[in-house]
Design an enzyme around this catalytic site. Structure first.
Site, PDB file in Angstrom:
ATOM      1  CG  ASP A 162      -1.976   1.058   1.161  1.00  0.00           C
ATOM      2  OD1 ASP A 162      -3.131   0.714   0.880  1.00  0.00           O
ATOM      3  OD2 ASP A 162      -1.640   2.242   1.371  1.00  0.00           O
ATOM      4  CB  ILE A 163       1.333   4.017  -2.422  1.00  0.00           C
ATOM      5  CG1 ILE A 163       1.613   3.042  -3.577  1.00  0.00           C
ATOM      6  CG2 ILE A 163       2.229   5.254  -2.526  1.00  0.00           C
ATOM      7  CD1 ILE A 163       1.304   3.575  -4.940  1.00  0.00           C
ATOM      8  CG  ASN A 170      -4.052  11.440  -5.807  1.00  0.00           C
ATOM      9  OD1 ASN A 170      -3.441  11.416  -6.866  1.00  0.00           O
ATOM     10  ND2 ASN A 170      -4.677  10.380  -5.322  1.00  0.00           N
ATOM     11  CG  ASP A 179      -3.719   8.620 -12.671  1.00  0.00           C
ATOM     12  OD1 ASP A 179      -4.065   8.197 -11.552  1.00  0.00           O
ATOM     13  OD2 ASP A 179      -4.530   8.964 -13.550  1.00  0.00           O
ATOM     14  CD  GLU A 205      -4.055   3.561  -1.737  1.00  0.00           C
ATOM     15  OE1 GLU A 205      -5.070   3.097  -2.272  1.00  0.00           O
ATOM     16  OE2 GLU A 205      -3.965   3.731  -0.507  1.00  0.00           O
TER      17      GLU A 205
HETATM   18  N1  LIG Z   1      -4.081   9.345  -8.800  1.00  0.00           N
HETATM   19  C1  LIG Z   1      -4.710   8.235  -8.373  1.00  0.00           C
HETATM   20  N2  LIG Z   1      -5.070   8.128  -7.093  1.00  0.00           N
HETATM   21  C2  LIG Z   1      -5.698   7.004  -6.669  1.00  0.00           C
HETATM   22  C3  LIG Z   1      -5.962   5.944  -7.553  1.00  0.00           C
HETATM   23  N3  LIG Z   1      -6.563   4.958  -6.835  1.00  0.00           N
HETATM   24  C4  LIG Z   1      -6.670   5.386  -5.542  1.00  0.00           C
HETATM   25  N4  LIG Z   1      -6.144   6.628  -5.444  1.00  0.00           N
HETATM   26  C5  LIG Z   1      -6.076   7.519  -4.275  1.00  0.00           C
HETATM   27  O1  LIG Z   1      -5.322   6.933  -3.260  1.00  0.00           O
HETATM   28  C6  LIG Z   1      -5.665   7.621  -2.056  1.00  0.00           C
HETATM   29  C7  LIG Z   1      -5.678   6.639  -0.920  1.00  0.00           C
HETATM   30  O2  LIG Z   1      -5.866   7.389   0.246  1.00  0.00           O
HETATM   31  P1  LIG Z   1      -5.989   6.748   1.684  1.00  0.00           P
HETATM   32  O3  LIG Z   1      -6.761   5.464   1.606  1.00  0.00           O
HETATM   33  O4  LIG Z   1      -6.494   7.821   2.586  1.00  0.00           O
HETATM   34  O5  LIG Z   1      -4.550   6.310   2.052  1.00  0.00           O
HETATM   35  P2  LIG Z   1      -3.193   7.107   2.117  1.00  0.00           P
HETATM   36  O6  LIG Z   1      -3.341   8.580   1.915  1.00  0.00           O
HETATM   37  O7  LIG Z   1      -2.266   6.426   1.160  1.00  0.00           O
HETATM   38  O8  LIG Z   1      -2.757   6.855   3.580  1.00  0.00           O
HETATM   39  P3  LIG Z   1      -2.056   5.567   4.219  1.00  0.00           P
HETATM   40  O9  LIG Z   1      -2.530   4.374   3.419  1.00  0.00           O
HETATM   41  O10 LIG Z   1      -2.531   5.515   5.612  1.00  0.00           O
HETATM   42  O11 LIG Z   1      -0.601   5.749   4.116  1.00  0.00           O
HETATM   43  C8  LIG Z   1      -7.006   8.302  -2.277  1.00  0.00           C
HETATM   44  O12 LIG Z   1      -6.826   9.685  -2.326  1.00  0.00           O
HETATM   45  C9  LIG Z   1      -7.429   7.775  -3.639  1.00  0.00           C
HETATM   46  O13 LIG Z   1      -8.138   8.746  -4.382  1.00  0.00           O
HETATM   47  C10 LIG Z   1      -5.590   6.107  -8.924  1.00  0.00           C
HETATM   48  O14 LIG Z   1      -5.799   5.243  -9.774  1.00  0.00           O
HETATM   49  N5  LIG Z   1      -4.966   7.262  -9.280  1.00  0.00           N
END
Ligand SMILES: Nc1nc2c(ncn2[C@@H]2O[C@H](COP(=O)(O)OP(=O)(O)OP(=O)(O)O)[C@@H](O)[C@H]2O)c(=O)[nH]1
Length: 280
Positions: A162-163, A170, A179, A205
């Site tokens: 998980d990123i 974003n 992306d 993500e």
């Molecule tokens: N640009 C982009 N963003 C994405 C995509 N899929 C998911 N996201 C974004 O990934 C983000 C995930 O946010 P959170 O679930 O809050 O997690 P996080 O900010 O990584 O926080 P932690 O997981 O706790 O480190 C959200 O803002 C989604 O909109 C995609 O295909 N493209």
């Protein structure tokens, strides 16, 4: 197959790759001549080796018993053809000739050029942004790998990735940059795992790698290597990190659902212990 109409087919790969197994043509051709390759295929796919070979060549499903019988007949037919033509027509032509004209066991051959076949396979199985396997392919592959692991007592490892703080990426740089980051991390994962591993986009993500026949220590080493590669990747001046949860099948954890749950728990540990780390 002997008439002119079909001669051009020799230059075409007549293979519709098995979507899930992706057996490469070179391997299939080698398997016919090289007993060691065939044995390796049998080791990897057990009783399904012949069925997969035929499925990859013809895109028709036959039972394992039928497939074994056909495969031996095809090998003989290939030898006869090579002698009769004084040249090697290739295993693909021999297969289709045997299936269509001799055994009549294939009602309509599916003839697709190799390049087109690859395109179709890629589009049907890979996520467009990250070029990792889609979730649907991941689900099928994990189920199958877990069954194999239990049956043959060879563990399968799952790494969930998980990123970290991706929302912030974003929010700060915009979705287009987000992306780009995801695509770059997809490339990084694809480039870093082994041929036998199955890297996938699990959702949003969150990414995953299925590692067949892999023990915990090896999976942890690979996850750590991936973690440091992600950390070192710079995309348009953006740096990100990722958290990793690793699990392997055991006597207690032997189905896909349990394995995902276990990797997810480990990922949660990685997140709460400060992110950018590997937990199991
Ligand atoms: N640009 C982009 N963003 C994405 C995509 N899929 C998911 N996201 C974004 O990934 C983000 C995930 O946010 P959170 O679930 O809050 O997690 P996080 O900010 O990584 O926080 P932690 O997981 O706790 O480190 C959200 O803002 C989604 O909109 C995609 O295909 N493209």
């Amino acid at each position: 197959m002997f008439n002119n109409e079909h001669n051009t087919l020799e230059n075409e790969a007549l293979v519709h790759f098995a979507i899930k197994e992706k057996l490469p043509v070179s391997l299939i051709e080698k398997a016919e001549y090289d007993p060691a390759t065939l044995q390796a295929l049998k080791n990897q796919y057990h009783n399904n080796a012949y069925a997969l070979l035929l499925f990859s060549l013809t895109h028709e499903l036959f039972s394992e018993r039928q497939s074994r019988h056909y495969w031996h007949a095809i090998v003989q037919h290939h030898r006869r053809l090579t002698k009769a033509l004084s040249r090697d027509p290739g295993v693909i032509v021999a297969t289709l000739d045997y299936m269509n004209n001799i055994s009549h066991c294939m009602p309509a051959a599916k003839i697709i050029s190799e390049a087109k076949s690859l395109l179709i396979t890629e589009a049907a199985t890979k996520d467009a942004l990250t070029t990792l396997y889609m979730r649907s392919v991941f689900d099928i592959a994990l189920e199958k790998q877990c069954q194999q692991a239990c049956k043959h007592n060879a563990p399968v490892a799952l790494v969930l990735i998980d990123i970290d703080n991706f929302k912030q990426v974003n929010d700060s740089y915009g979705h287009i940059s987000g992306d780009k980051v995801l695509a770059a991390i997809g490339d990084c994962i694809t480039a870093s795992v082994r041929e036998t591993d199955i890297p996938a986009r699990y959702g949003g993500e969150e990414l995953a790698v299925i590692m067949p026949r892999t023990r915990l220590n090896t999976a942890l080493d690979i996850a750590e290597r991936l973690r440091s590669k992600v950390e070192a990747t710079v995309i348009d001046n953006i740096r990100v990190t990722a958290s990793f949860g690793v699990a392997v099948t055991t006597q207690d954890i032997c189905d896909a659902k349990q394995l995902i749950q276990s990797a997810d728990n480990a990922l949660y540990q990685a997140k709460i212990s400060g992110k950018n780390t590997v937990c199991y």
